[in-house]
Design a protein around this motif. Sequence first.
Motif, PDB file in Angstrom:
ATOM      1  N   VAL A  79       6.270  -7.569  -7.864  1.00  0.00           N
ATOM      2  CA  VAL A  79       6.649  -7.534  -6.473  1.00  0.00           C
ATOM      3  C   VAL A  79       7.163  -5.981  -6.276  1.00  0.00           C
ATOM      4  N   ASP A  80       8.325  -5.694  -6.861  1.00  0.00           N
ATOM      5  CA  ASP A  80       8.964  -4.218  -7.070  1.00  0.00           C
ATOM      6  C   ASP A  80       7.856  -3.220  -7.263  1.00  0.00           C
ATOM      7  N   PHE A  81       7.255  -3.304  -8.320  1.00  0.00           N
ATOM      8  CA  PHE A  81       6.048  -2.318  -8.440  1.00  0.00           C
ATOM      9  C   PHE A  81       5.064  -2.144  -7.247  1.00  0.00           C
ATOM     10  N   SER A  82       4.931  -3.378  -6.708  1.00  0.00           N
ATOM     11  CA  SER A  82       3.669  -3.324  -5.698  1.00  0.00           C
ATOM     12  C   SER A  82       4.159  -2.667  -4.319  1.00  0.00           C
ATOM     13  N   LEU A  83       5.556  -2.570  -4.146  1.00  0.00           N
ATOM     14  CA  LEU A  83       6.291  -2.421  -2.953  1.00  0.00           C
ATOM     15  C   LEU A  83       5.747  -1.104  -2.054  1.00  0.00           C
ATOM     16  N   ALA A  84       5.700   0.036  -2.921  1.00  0.00           N
ATOM     17  CA  ALA A  84       5.304   1.429  -2.556  1.00  0.00           C
ATOM     18  C   ALA A  84       3.806   1.253  -1.984  1.00  0.00           C
ATOM     19  N   GLN A  85       3.147   0.721  -2.550  1.00  0.00           N
ATOM     20  CA  GLN A  85       1.681   0.436  -2.369  1.00  0.00           C
ATOM     21  C   GLN A  85       1.347  -0.311  -1.266  1.00  0.00           C
ATOM     22  N   TYR A  86       1.997  -1.566  -1.165  1.00  0.00           N
ATOM     23  CA  TYR A  86       2.116  -2.043   0.098  1.00  0.00           C
ATOM     24  C   TYR A  86       2.343  -1.389   1.538  1.00  0.00           C
ATOM     25  N   LEU A  87       3.605  -0.586   1.377  1.00  0.00           N
ATOM     26  CA  LEU A  87       3.897   0.052   2.502  1.00  0.00           C
ATOM     27  C   LEU A  87       2.911   1.205   2.761  1.00  0.00           C
ATOM     28  N   GLN A  88       2.202   1.852   1.597  1.00  0.00           N
ATOM     29  CA  GLN A  88       1.255   3.086   2.019  1.00  0.00           C
ATOM     30  C   GLN A  88      -0.026   2.172   2.795  1.00  0.00           C
ATOM     31  N   ASN A  89      -0.179   1.050   2.240  1.00  0.00           N
ATOM     32  CA  ASN A  89      -1.501   0.324   2.979  1.00  0.00           C
ATOM     33  C   ASN A  89      -0.900   0.026   4.484  1.00  0.00           C
ATOM     34  N   GLU A  90       0.167  -0.072   4.867  1.00  0.00           N
ATOM     35  CA  GLU A  90       0.605  -0.317   6.164  1.00  0.00           C
ATOM     36  C   GLU A  90       0.246   0.915   6.988  1.00  0.00           C
ATOM     37  N   ASN A  91      -0.083   2.014   6.571  1.00  0.00           N
ATOM     38  CA  ASN A  91      -0.237   3.160   7.260  1.00  0.00           C
ATOM     39  C   ASN A  91       0.662   3.444   8.304  1.00  0.00           C
ATOM     40  N   LEU A  92       1.962   3.319   7.770  1.00  0.00           N
ATOM     41  CA  LEU A  92       3.114   3.833   8.833  1.00  0.00           C
ATOM     42  C   LEU A  92       3.195   5.036   9.492  1.00  0.00           C
ATOM     43  N   LYS A  93       3.292   4.924  10.772  1.00  0.00           N
ATOM     44  CA  LYS A  93       3.323   6.079  11.778  1.00  0.00           C
ATOM     45  C   LYS A  93       4.655   6.160  12.459  1.00  0.00           C
ATOM     46  N   GLN A  94       5.084   7.256  12.683  1.00  0.00           N
ATOM     47  CA  GLN A  94       6.305   7.562  13.614  1.00  0.00           C
ATOM     48  C   GLN A  94       6.016   8.633  14.766  1.00  0.00           C
ATOM     49  N   HIS A  95       6.671   8.600  15.793  1.00  0.00           N
ATOM     50  CA  HIS A  95       6.534   9.205  16.991  1.00  0.00           C
ATOM     51  C   HIS A  95       7.467  10.442  16.907  1.00  0.00           C
ATOM     52  N   ASP A  96       6.615  11.340  16.461  1.00  0.00           N
ATOM     53  CA  ASP A  96       7.633  12.942  16.770  1.00  0.00           C
ATOM     54  C   ASP A  96       7.828  13.506  18.164  1.00  0.00           C
ATOM     55  N   THR A  97       8.976  13.636  18.837  1.00  0.00           N
ATOM     56  CA  THR A  97       8.954  14.133  19.879  1.00  0.00           C
ATOM     57  C   THR A  97       9.937  15.660  19.852  1.00  0.00           C
ATOM     58  N   GLN A  98      10.055  16.217  18.786  1.00  0.00           N
ATOM     59  CA  GLN A  98      10.942  17.139  18.558  1.00  0.00           C
ATOM     60  C   GLN A  98      10.211  18.519  18.127  1.00  0.00           C
ATOM     61  N   SER A  99       8.978  18.280  17.303  1.00  0.00           N
ATOM     62  CA  SER A  99       8.329  19.435  16.881  1.00  0.00           C
ATOM     63  C   SER A  99       7.128  20.151  17.773  1.00  0.00           C
ATOM     64  N   GLN A 100       7.155  21.463  17.538  1.00  0.00           N
ATOM     65  CA  GLN A 100       6.081  22.083  18.442  1.00  0.00           C
ATOM     66  C   GLN A 100       4.692  21.730  18.040  1.00  0.00           C
ATOM     67  N   ILE A 101       3.790  21.570  18.896  1.00  0.00           N
ATOM     68  CA  ILE A 101       2.426  21.217  18.691  1.00  0.00           C
ATOM     69  C   ILE A 101       1.574  22.252  17.830  1.00  0.00           C
ATOM     70  N   LYS A 102       0.906  21.706  17.033  1.00  0.00           N
ATOM     71  CA  LYS A 102       0.028  22.868  16.176  1.00  0.00           C
ATOM     72  C   LYS A 102      -1.234  22.191  15.954  1.00  0.00           C
ATOM     73  N   GLU A 103      -2.225  22.930  15.630  1.00  0.00           N
ATOM     74  CA  GLU A 103      -3.636  22.548  15.177  1.00  0.00           C
ATOM     75  C   GLU A 103      -3.504  21.558  14.206  1.00  0.00           C
ATOM     76  N   GLY A 104      -4.440  20.382  14.271  1.00  0.00           N
ATOM     77  CA  GLY A 104      -4.431  19.335  13.042  1.00  0.00           C
ATOM     78  C   GLY A 104      -3.484  18.322  13.573  1.00  0.00           C
ATOM     79  N   ASP A 105      -2.579  18.655  14.545  1.00  0.00           N
ATOM     80  CA  ASP A 105      -1.610  17.270  14.809  1.00  0.00           C
ATOM     81  C   ASP A 105      -2.385  16.348  15.342  1.00  0.00           C
TER      82      ASP A 105
END
Length: 369
Positions: A79-105
Amino acid sequence: MLNNSNKRTRRTKKELQHRKQIAMVVGILLLVILIALGVLKMISLWKYKSCNNNYISISQYKSLKIPKTQTDEVTDDLVDFSLAQYLQNENLKQHDTQSQIKEGDTVCLSYTGRYNGSSFRNSDVKGLVITLGNGSIDENFEKQILGHKPEEIFDVKMTLPDNYSDNFVAGKEVTFNVQVEYILKSVEIPNVVTDDFIQQHTKYSSLAQYKRHIKKDLKTKAKLQTEQTNRKKAIEVLLKHTKVKKYPNKELKEIENILIVNDNSNALYSGVSESEYKNNMGYKTEEDYNAHIKALAQEQLKERLAVDAIAKANALEVPNTFTEKEEAKLARESGFSTVEEMKAKMVRNEIRLTIKKFYVADYLLKHSK
């Protein structure tokens, strides 16, 4: 003294006679058991014969020696070994409201369009998620977004194309009042995952709860993998006891045609000619390729004939309609993420054949040694 000797002799004779009677009873019982076993064997053989037809004969399908695989234990270390992979599979996203907008965002934006103070068709949009630079919006519109920060409100001026859907503003310069709500960014998985991280980025309230979710999922997958492995072994053992008398030509030709169509589709997808694709597979001549297709079709048809025969003999036929639960179970067992994905890649007849194969494999395992 003589009388005592005679008494002992008579007692010994009675004991011998009694032992003979017991031996006779035991012998009769053994004979009855042997006869019963013979009858059972005859019944069993009769059942096997019921699976024989004009095309195949099955010498045995009950009490097969199937080397079964046991489900591996899901340990806390796994379970401990699989933790990082499971979190990556969650495709976690966060909302950034501070950075400047650039191409590719990837941004979420809303806008309102006006021409001479009036709105027009498709001029009001809320919560549009787009990736800048991939051509999903007008290049001039996109350039005027770059450099701004989320939550800013600003104007974007552009000339609409002559073929715009609203003739009232086609080819005219309009103004869009724009706000980028946030930049959508991937979450970096930390080396040490905490309760706060789990609470912030998943639906679980603690790391321990998330690990319980992982363990349950790993157990389900391990059980599924074991079922798939054992079913495959069951069918393999069955086919060793199956002899093909002759192949039904119509069905054999249908399978051959399907195999050829699949290869031709793969060639088209790979961007090569059909002959080049066959050559890449290792078949130098058309005769070699046709022999390969025929052998593969015979292998598939042998399995199908054996499965059909056992299903028919033991009332394991698949119903014409499936419940949502059955479809979901089959999708998981077949390695598909969703029922929709399964239906997109398997026609209904293939689904029924797969279910029937599972029924028969489970029956073989249930009655195996």
